[in-house]
Design a protein around this motif. Structure first.
Motif, short mmCIF file in Angstrom:
data_model
loop_
_atom_site.label_atom_id
_atom_site.label_comp_id
_atom_site.label_asym_id
_atom_site.label_seq_id
_atom_site.Cartn_x
_atom_site.Cartn_y
_atom_site.Cartn_z
N GLN A 194 1.03 -1.71 -0.32
CA GLN A 194 0.18 0.21 -0.11
C GLN A 194 0.92 1.37 -0.59
N TYR A 195 1.75 1.40 1.09
CA TYR A 195 2.94 2.28 0.65
C TYR A 195 3.74 2.84 -0.60
N SER A 196 3.67 1.86 -0.86
CA SER A 196 4.10 1.97 -2.32
C SER A 196 3.92 1.97 -3.58
N LEU A 197 2.27 1.93 -3.42
CA LEU A 197 1.55 1.92 -3.94
C LEU A 197 1.01 4.06 -4.26
N HIS A 198 0.83 4.24 -3.00
CA HIS A 198 0.82 5.18 -2.87
C HIS A 198 2.22 6.16 -2.50
N LEU A 199 3.43 5.49 -3.05
CA LEU A 199 4.58 6.39 -3.70
C LEU A 199 4.47 6.68 -5.04
N VAL A 200 4.24 5.14 -5.54
CA VAL A 200 4.67 6.10 -7.35
C VAL A 200 3.26 6.59 -7.70
N THR A 201 2.02 6.76 -7.47
CA THR A 201 0.82 7.12 -7.50
C THR A 201 1.21 8.92 -8.05
N ARG A 202 2.68 9.20 -6.98
CA ARG A 202 2.06 10.30 -6.32
C ARG A 202 3.09 10.73 -7.64
N ARG A 203 3.78 10.08 -8.54
CA ARG A 203 4.84 10.10 -9.43
C ARG A 203 5.63 8.99 -8.93
N SER A 204 6.70 9.04 -10.52
CA SER A 204 7.12 8.36 -10.47
C SER A 204 8.31 7.87 -10.34
N HIS A 205 9.11 6.76 -9.81
CA HIS A 205 10.61 6.64 -9.19
C HIS A 205 10.88 5.53 -9.35
N SER A 206 12.39 6.03 -9.95
CA SER A 206 13.00 4.53 -9.53
C SER A 206 12.98 3.75 -8.82
N GLU A 207 13.75 2.64 -9.18
CA GLU A 207 14.00 1.47 -7.78
C GLU A 207 14.68 1.51 -7.42
N LYS A 208 14.81 2.91 -6.97
CA LYS A 208 16.85 2.76 -6.75
C LYS A 208 15.43 3.88 -5.44
N GLU A 209 15.86 4.69 -5.90
CA GLU A 209 14.58 5.71 -4.87
C GLU A 209 13.60 5.09 -4.12
N LEU A 210 12.71 4.34 -4.79
CA LEU A 210 11.95 3.27 -3.94
C LEU A 210 12.25 2.56 -2.49
N GLN A 211 13.51 2.40 -3.15
CA GLN A 211 13.96 1.08 -2.38
C GLN A 211 14.34 2.18 -0.89
N GLN A 212 15.39 3.16 -1.51
CA GLN A 212 15.90 4.02 -0.07
C GLN A 212 14.23 4.19 0.50
N LYS A 213 13.68 4.70 0.33
CA LYS A 213 12.07 5.44 0.62
C LYS A 213 11.53 4.30 1.55
N LEU A 214 11.64 2.81 1.62
CA LEU A 214 10.99 2.47 1.44
C LEU A 214 11.26 1.63 3.14
N GLU A 215 13.32 1.43 2.53
CA GLU A 215 14.43 1.57 3.79
C GLU A 215 13.87 2.19 5.11
N CYS A 216 13.64 3.79 5.22
CA CYS A 216 13.57 4.41 5.59
C CYS A 216 12.30 4.35 6.12
N LYS A 217 10.90 3.72 5.77
CA LYS A 217 10.70 3.90 6.56
C LYS A 217 10.39 2.45 7.30
N GLY A 218 11.50 1.67 7.12
CA GLY A 218 11.80 0.62 8.56
C GLY A 218 11.38 -1.12 7.95
N TYR A 219 11.31 -0.84 6.61
CA TYR A 219 10.22 -2.43 5.98
C TYR A 219 11.63 -3.48 5.88
N SER A 220 11.92 -4.73 6.15
CA SER A 220 12.66 -5.62 5.63
C SER A 220 13.31 -5.35 4.29
N CYS A 221 14.18 -6.24 4.18
CA CYS A 221 15.69 -5.96 2.80
C CYS A 221 14.35 -7.07 2.22
N ASP A 222 13.24 -8.24 2.79
CA ASP A 222 13.15 -9.22 2.24
C ASP A 222 11.73 -8.73 1.07
#
Length: 151
Positions: free
Chosen positions: A9-37
């Motif tokens: 849900q958080y990933s979808l929220h991010l990509v619906t607001r603007r286009s992100h690169s894979e690395k940008e999304l990964q960094q934002k998700l890591e900052c939120k505290g999600y596990s690498c897996d």
């Protein structure tokens, strides 16, 4: 916090607001505290659905910046690298790009920023464009065009 539905849900929220690169999304998700897996699974799923595509994003942004005629090729690549796009993707885009667009960008900047042209301002223009990544050849062409169109 690491539930698959939350990260999706958080990933979808991010990509619906603007286009992100894979690395940008990964960094934002890591900052939120999600596990690498969980991040890896979410990114894979986003790619499958076509919500993230670094090549498509790089093409879109590159030509968007080119059309504005405000940036040199070097500046554009720097901006794209800041967005987390890889060198191999940028090199793929660059092979189709010609110097004409960069020359037009340099000329547009000269005409917008500098009103008259004398010896001092030629040097100033050259330094200004050079500091923004324009090649010497394109600066020279733009200066010649500006100088001859001014007479």
């Amino acid at each position: 916090m690491n539930s698959h539905n939350d990260i999706w849900q958080y990933s979808l929220h991010l990509v619906t607001r603007r286009s992100h690169s894979e690395k940008e999304l990964q960094q934002k998700l890591e900052c939120k505290g999600y596990s690498c897996d969980a991040i890896e699974k979410a990114l894979r799923r986003l790619k499958e659905y076509g919500y993230i595509d670094d090549i498509k994003l790089a093409n879109h942004l590159f030509y968007k910046y080119v059309e504005t005629h405000k940036y040199s090729t070097k500046q554009i690549f720097y901006k794209l690298k800041l967005r987390g796009l890889q060198d191999r993707v940028l090199l793929e885009i660059a092979k189709d790009f010609d110097d004409v667009e960069e020359w037009k960008s340099a000329l547009k900047i000269i005409t917008a920023r500098f009103k008259s042209l004398d010896t001092t301002s030629k040097e100033k223009i050259y330094r200004y464009l050079s500091s923004r990544g324009f090649s010497a050849t394109n600066i020279h062409k733009a200066l010649q065009t500006f100088y001859y169109s001014d007479k």
